[in-house]
Write an enzyme that holds these catalytic residues in place. Structure first.
Site, PDB file in Angstrom:
ATOM      1  N   TRP A 129      42.111  31.410 -99.720  1.00 55.39           N
ATOM      2  CA  TRP A 129      42.016  29.978-100.212  1.00 55.39           C
ATOM      3  C   TRP A 129      40.859  30.230-101.124  1.00 55.39           C
ATOM      4  O   TRP A 129      39.696  30.354-100.979  1.00 55.39           O
ATOM      5  CB  TRP A 129      41.909  29.171 -99.078  1.00 55.39           C
ATOM      6  CG  TRP A 129      41.896  27.654 -99.626  1.00 55.39           C
ATOM      7  CD1 TRP A 129      42.919  27.145-100.347  1.00 55.39           C
ATOM      8  CD2 TRP A 129      41.006  26.680 -99.165  1.00 55.39           C
ATOM      9  NE1 TRP A 129      42.450  25.634-100.402  1.00 55.39           N
ATOM     10  CE2 TRP A 129      41.511  25.276 -99.641  1.00 55.39           C
ATOM     11  CE3 TRP A 129      39.848  26.729 -98.442  1.00 55.39           C
ATOM     12  CZ2 TRP A 129      40.821  24.326 -99.516  1.00 55.39           C
ATOM     13  CZ3 TRP A 129      39.323  25.649 -98.066  1.00 55.39           C
ATOM     14  CH2 TRP A 129      39.630  24.247 -98.644  1.00 55.39           C
ATOM     15  N   ASP A 210      39.960  30.206 -89.954  1.00 58.00           N
ATOM     16  CA  ASP A 210      40.210  28.850 -90.526  1.00 58.00           C
ATOM     17  C   ASP A 210      41.533  28.603 -90.024  1.00 58.00           C
ATOM     18  O   ASP A 210      42.468  29.489 -90.350  1.00 58.00           O
ATOM     19  CB  ASP A 210      39.955  29.037 -91.898  1.00 58.00           C
ATOM     20  CG  ASP A 210      39.925  27.656 -92.649  1.00 58.00           C
ATOM     21  OD1 ASP A 210      39.986  26.790 -91.915  1.00 58.00           O
ATOM     22  OD2 ASP A 210      39.893  27.491 -93.983  1.00 58.00           O
ATOM     23  N   ALA A 212      44.407  25.781 -90.407  1.00 56.04           N
ATOM     24  CA  ALA A 212      44.885  24.792 -91.331  1.00 56.04           C
ATOM     25  C   ALA A 212      46.392  24.071 -91.032  1.00 56.04           C
ATOM     26  O   ALA A 212      46.426  23.222 -91.425  1.00 56.04           O
ATOM     27  CB  ALA A 212      44.513  24.590 -92.868  1.00 56.04           C
ATOM     28  N   LYS A 245      47.344  18.866 -92.074  1.00 58.06           N
ATOM     29  CA  LYS A 245      48.690  19.291 -92.603  1.00 58.06           C
ATOM     30  C   LYS A 245      49.496  18.859 -91.336  1.00 58.06           C
ATOM     31  O   LYS A 245      50.430  18.097 -91.340  1.00 58.06           O
ATOM     32  CB  LYS A 245      48.959  20.672 -92.824  1.00 58.06           C
ATOM     33  CG  LYS A 245      47.498  21.300 -93.586  1.00 58.06           C
ATOM     34  CD  LYS A 245      48.053  21.184 -95.162  1.00 58.06           C
ATOM     35  CE  LYS A 245      46.338  21.312 -95.853  1.00 58.06           C
ATOM     36  NZ  LYS A 245      46.651  21.739 -97.054  1.00 58.06           N
TER      37      LYS A 245
END
Ligand code: LMR
Length: 396
Positions: A129, A210, A212, A245
């Site tokens: 990302w 991470d 998400a 999300k």
């Protein structure tokens, strides 16, 4: 001389550029496969039912907007810690920090690493990302990529990954994606997670994960199985969590840093430092969205409804993924896009050059990130066919 007389704004990153370009395009049939947000078939990013209910309860029952602690509400920490880590690590070895969104969590986790070891080097997957690297640059923290994705197969470059990680040094931090790798969609297997734990332990490097998109890959529990195995096998780890999300709380900015320490004593010290880090940036973290998440996770019926709606979102994205893969097979007359089916979550990286991405945008109003990342949640049953036709014609 005025302070800002010759000021130049930094260039927005490639995701923000696509958002802007899409917004400005007036063609009615434009297709947005850019920014990673979930959309319904009619193009909406919904407020989840459980969120609406939890918010109503808050509005009715909340009696104060007084400050919470610097690190956020401990019941929020516990709720999300259990959701993510389950029983993988004893609670007394974990320090937690509420942050504005997952990006805030990434920023604060990097700040913590820098504070603990100013020369720490962070390894990022190639590709990752874009904001990972941008935040590291902003903090002037050294980083280098490790091999991850193989464009030829659309899968993980397993040999390259393990070889690069075997070059990490004591104190290095290795940034991994918990599930639904952004931008590739290619995820690690449980064996990969085990192999990574073994290498990092041997090298003395610390994993940072991470997370998400929990719930968008295979399911809420399955998506964190690898992460749990990793954290139960290493002495220290950082986990950054976003509720944007999977709870649809994008603009409410709900994030959490979980820091796994080797002892309870270290966790207590790190907890103090995390709170201090919040104090130095925005003092108290946002509370509303965090409280909504806590309410949902702590109430059996709200939680069941949240999981059911999340399952539905995941199934819709999977259906669009399969439909696009089928349509691309039909349009291209080949299996060259069948790798899409092995990917998880919202994203897949198409083997498109930036010129091809620009052509898709200019000639077909199909928007994706410059590196070829598409967000399958931007497709609808009606747009699969035109998107596939455009992609197959431009990618050849
Ligand atoms: C994305 O990857 O598109 C999302 O996470 C949105 C963002 O902030 O970049």
């Amino acid at each position: 001389m005025p302070l800002f007389a010759s000021h130049q704004a930094p260039t927005p990153d490639k995701i923000l550029r696509v958002m802007q370009a899409f917004r400005e395009d007036e063609r009615p049939d434009k297709i947005d496969l850019g920014v990673g947000v979930y959309r319904t078939p009619d193009g909406k990013t919904p407020i989840l039912r459980a969120v609406k209910t939890a918010e109503q309860r808050l509005i009715d029952g909340q009696t104060t907007k007084g400050y919470v602690g610097l690190a956020g509400d401990p019941t929020f920490h516990t709720a999300v810690r259990d959701l993510v880590l389950g029983p993988a690590v004893p609670a007394e070895r974990i320090a937690a920090l509420a942050t504005p969104g997952g990006t805030g969590a990434v920023r604060q986790a990097f700040e913590l690493v820098k504070l603990a070891r100013p020369a720490a080097r962070v390894w990022t997957s190639a590709p990752t990302w874009p904001n990972h690297e941008a935040i590291l640059d902003t903090l002037a923290m050294p980083w280098r990529p490790y091999r991850y994705y193989c464009p030829e197969t659309g899968g993980i470059d397993r040999a390259g990954l393990l070889e690069d990680l075997s070059r990490t040094e004591t104190g290095d931090v290795v940034l991994l994606h918990g599930c639904c790798h952004n931008p590739t969609g290619a995820d690690l297997t449980l064996d990969d997670w085990d192999a990574i734990a073994t290498i990092l332990n041997a090298r003395g490097a610390v994993p940072m994960v991470d997370l998400a998109y929990q719930g968008f890959g295979q399911g809420v529990e399955t998506d964190v199985a690898g992460l749990r195995r990793l954290v139960s096998a290493v002495p220290e780890a950082l986990i950054t969590v976003s509720a944007s999300k999977n709870f649809g709380l994008y603009r409410d900015r709900v994030g959490l840093v979980l820091t796994v320490c080797d002892t309870a004593r270290a966790a207590t010290a790190v907890q103090g430092t995390l709170a201090w880090l919040n104090r130095q940036s925005y003092a108290f973290p946002p509370d509303h969205g965090a409280r909504v998440v806590t309410e949902i996770l702590g109430d059996a019926s709200l939680r069941a409804d949240w999981e059911a709606e999340l399952d539905g979102m995941r199934e819709r994205v999977v259906a669009m993924r399969l439909a696009l893969s089928d349509a691309l097979r039909a349009e291209s007359g080949s299996d060259r896009f069948s790798f899409l089916q092995a990917h998880n979550g919202m994203f897949t990286l198409l083997p498109a050059t930036s010129d091809q991405v620009a052509t898709l945008r200019r000639d077909h109003a199909v928007y994706m990130i410059d590196d070829g990342r598409i967000n399958l949640a931007g497709l609808t049953p009606d747009t699969v066919a035109p998107a596939a036709r455009a992609i197959a014609s431009v990618l050849g």
